[in-house]
Design an enzyme around this catalytic site. Structure first.
Site, short mmCIF file in Angstrom:
data_model
loop_
_atom_site.label_atom_id
_atom_site.label_comp_id
_atom_site.label_asym_id
_atom_site.label_seq_id
_atom_site.Cartn_x
_atom_site.Cartn_y
_atom_site.Cartn_z
N LYS A 29 0.81 -1.22 0.00
CA LYS A 29 0.00 0.00 0.00
C LYS A 29 0.85 1.27 0.00
CE LYS A 29 -0.64 0.10 5.04
NZ LYS A 29 0.06 1.36 5.31
N THR A 30 1.98 1.26 0.70
CA THR A 30 2.82 2.46 0.71
C THR A 30 3.35 2.75 -0.68
OG1 THR A 30 3.47 2.01 3.01
CG2 THR A 30 4.83 3.55 1.76
N ASP A 212 -3.64 7.37 4.59
CA ASP A 212 -3.20 6.01 4.89
C ASP A 212 -3.86 5.53 6.18
OD1 ASP A 212 -1.82 3.65 4.67
OD2 ASP A 212 0.09 4.45 5.40
N GLU A 213 -4.00 4.21 6.33
CA GLU A 213 -4.56 3.59 7.54
C GLU A 213 -5.91 4.23 7.91
OE1 GLU A 213 -3.19 1.03 8.50
OE2 GLU A 213 -1.01 1.13 8.49
N GLN A 243 -7.25 -4.92 9.95
CA GLN A 243 -6.14 -4.46 10.80
C GLN A 243 -6.54 -3.29 11.68
OE1 GLN A 243 -1.98 -4.78 9.13
NE2 GLN A 243 -3.07 -4.78 7.19
N ARG A 591 2.77 -10.53 10.44
CA ARG A 591 4.11 -9.90 10.53
C ARG A 591 5.17 -10.89 10.06
NH1 ARG A 591 2.39 -5.73 9.61
NH2 ARG A 591 0.46 -6.89 9.45
#
Length: 658
Positions: A29-30, A212-213, A243, A591
């Site tokens: 996504k970044t 973002d987020e 998330q 993770r």
């Protein structure tokens, strides 16, 4: 768009109308946000100065800025805004301060500054009561409520008390020409929603928004997004409902669903290819999170190999669990030639780190505990920094308010409120007001004398700053300000005093530099120092909470305490918040790039007695074929023991040969 997958390319290319990108864990996504910024600029749709990318942490903002700088060369990136929600709110208030009833150079109170005001407004109250009331006021602000709106919305006696306290607290901030962290969102929302002309002006200033987020936005942050984006919806929101793990601090994952209601033309693109995890880890994560309700279901997939099965350990207690984790890390580091920083141990609560730290120390495994009290957050260090900020910048009222009370002198809240009124009338910062003999005469004699003495010390240190190297200035400051004497008085033992004095000495060492550094250079050093990310841990095993791990990835991940008392946490079970606990474990699982361990203890010590624990209910939701439980596969267990025995003999032989 070279190297992007079809869904990533579609997200980058979509520039007409509102867009929601549902980006699964590890789906890049970044990179999508960075490439979209580059596309918006290169296509001529928006100059960089009219683009704002909003993140949730300074660390992620810094990383994004660095990646954009590599992608957009030269002057094309000039004026681009990449910052947190709070930094954007601060920028707006600095420009529109008069509309918000603030004077130029207003102060921003951090959590400690704010807590000090609540303690003063609630004399005699127990610390937990003070913190509870502060949290209620913060919750009202995060909901975008003013003091009057909070009073109108109050239902219980406690909420009415909090609303009344909110009004008194806000009056105190106004007297100090200050805002707190929550106001950096609430006040801009209040201004933009109330004034159409201002709203249109800021929509012209920020032509395109990338958030973002988005699942972590609270109500006030979502309203800020809407106020800036307007009806046209020139934005890209990136988020993952799976998330969303911050409801406890006000985040509202329903904001992702609200977007579709507020923007009927919303386009939704799913990023489902994961570039981080093994296929086995992803299948396990998908099976777990499928038990949560989804408005936009997605299934992550990976082109990576399956990898080894996920180990599930049953341990006697937390000590045995920590010993197994530390021994496995030590073995893998040696046998696989792995770096220490490729390992991470995750836990639900910070108290779980104690047994882990002891086990790591016994086996001499280097580790870094994230989320502990950072050096720059220690009380004596923050006190010294407030003095240094004030020496470098007399306009810094926030620094003045902390420094003048560090150490304590005969200057209370009433005196400071009166000084603030006098300073405002004279159009002076607090520091300059404290140097004015005429203004000090308007205060009670004892308080005026105390402020005059403080101002003399600051004047002397400011003169020293022009002739001494910064490190020597800090050592001088620690003595002349009275900080060192106050620390000595607070400490109950020489050992404690030596440790806290060592913190002040270390701060001085950080400022080693050329002689003759003036206040301006010192201020620049301070800006770099306070914004540096000093929590990288180096080449050490990472110990951190599941909440703190979001956005990170590691080759080997251990999740401890996977029992029905800890994960899900018993309080969350009682409050019916199982879905968020499941998302928390999902974040932990995703993770892991290569291998994953899940462990639980059969017993725990609680209030002096032994508590029998059951394995987490979440373990039953994981596909059995992907797991290797203790005792379920005797052949694999035997091979596991043989491999470690061979490694142990090899280590002994190498020691003898040496």
């Amino acid at each position: 768009m070279h190297g992007l997958n079809p869904q990533q390319s579609a997200a980058v290319a979509h520039c007409d109308g509102p867009l929601l990108v549902l980006a699964g864990a590890g789906s890049g996504k970044t990179r999508v946000i960075v490439e979209k910024i580059a596309h918006l600029v290169a296509s001529g749709r928006y100059p960089a100065r009219r683009i704002a990318a909003i993140t949730f942490t300074n660390k992620s903002a810094k990383e994004m800025r660095e990646r954009v700088a590599k992608r957009i060369r030269g002057d094309a990136a000039d004026g681009l805004t990449v910052c947190t929600f709070h930094a954007l709110g601060l920028k707006l208030l600095q420009i529109e301060h008069a509309r918000a009833g603030l004077r130029r150079g207003f102060s921003v109170f951090d959590a400690d500054d704010s807590l000090a005001q609540f303690k003063d407004l609630l004399p005699g109250a127990k610390p937990d009561v003070v913190q509870a009331m502060q949290q209620l006021v913060s919750r009202a602000k995060n909901g975008g409520l003013s003091p009057d709106e909070a009073a109108a919305a109050a239902r219980s006696t406690r909420e009415h008390e909090a609303a009344a306290l909110y009004a008194r607290y806000q009056a105190r901030l106004a007297a100090f020409n200050a805002v707190d962290f929550d106001d950096l969102i609430r006040l801009p929302v209040q201004l933009l929603e109330a004034e159409a002309e201002l709203r249109l002006g800021w929509r012209e200033r920020i032509g395109y928004l990338l958030v973002d987020e988005c699942q972590d936005t609270n109500d006030a942050q979502y309203r800020l997004l809407k106020a800036l984006a307007g009806e046209r919806g020139a934005f890209t929101c990136v988020g993952d409902d799976d998330q969303s793990i911050y409801a406890w601090r006000g985040a509202n994952p329903e904001n992702l669903s609200q977007l579709a209601q507020d923007y009927p033309a919303l386009t939704v693109i799913k990023l489902e290819q994961n570039y981080r995890c093994s296929s086995r880890v992803l299948r396990t994560a998908n099976a777990l999170i499928a038990n949560n309700p989804h408005e936009h279901p997605k299934t992550l997939w990976s082109a990576q190999a399956d990898g080894e099965r996920i180990r599930v350990w049953e341990c006697r207690d937390a000590v045995h669990e920590a010993e197994r984790v530390a021994a496995e890390i030590q073995f893998l580091q040696t046998s696989r030639q792995a770096q220490w920083n490729e390992f991470c141990v995750l836990f639900r609560g910070n108290h779980q780190s104690r047994a882990l730290e002891k086990a790591m120390q016994l086996l001499r495994v280097p580790y870094h505990l994230s989320g502990g009290t950072a050096f720059l957050e220690r009380a004596e260090v923050k006190d010294a920094l407030s003095w240094l900020r004030l020496i470098a910048n007399p306009e810094d009222d926030s620094a003045f308010l902390r420094a003048v009370q560090s150490p304590k002198r005969e200057v209370g809240a009433t005196t400071l409120a009166r000084l603030s009124e006098l300073a405002q009338h004279a159009q002076l910062p607090l520091s300059r007001a404290a140097e004015s003999i005429g203004l000090l005469k308007q205060l009670p004699a004892r308080a005026g004398n105390a402020l005059g003495g403080f101002a003399d010390i600051v004047r002397g240190l400011r003169a020293d700053a022009a002739r001494l190297p910064p490190a020597e200035l800090v050592r001088n400051l620690n003595e002349r300000s009275g900080l060192l004497a106050a620390v000595r008085a607070q400490c109950k033992s020489e050992q404690q005093f030596a440790m806290r004095r060592g913190n002040l000495d270390e701060l001085a060492d950080w400022f080693d530099g050329p002689r003759g550094a003036g206040p301006g250079e010192l201020a620049a050093q301070l800006a770099l120092l306070t914004h540096a990310d000093r929590d990288d841990g180096g080449n050490q095993v990472r110990l951190m909470s599941l909440h703190g791990a979001k956005g990170l990835e590691f080759r080997y991940v251990f999740i401890v305490g996977v029992d029905d008392h800890t994960l899900p946490h018993e309080a969350s079970v009682d409050e019916g918040r199982i879905d968020e606990e499941r998302r928390l474990l999902y974040v932990g699982i995703t993770r892991a790039k290569e291998r994953l361990w899940l462990s639980y203890a059969r017993e725990a010590q609680k209030w002096g007695s032994r508590l029998r624990l059951a394995p987490s209910r979440f373990l039953d939701e994981l596909p059995a074929a992907e797991l290797q439980r203790d005792g379920a596969d005797p052949v694999a267990d035997a091979e596991h023991k043989r491999e470690r025995a061979d490694a142990g003999f090899a280590a002994i032989k190498a020691l003898l040969d040496a």
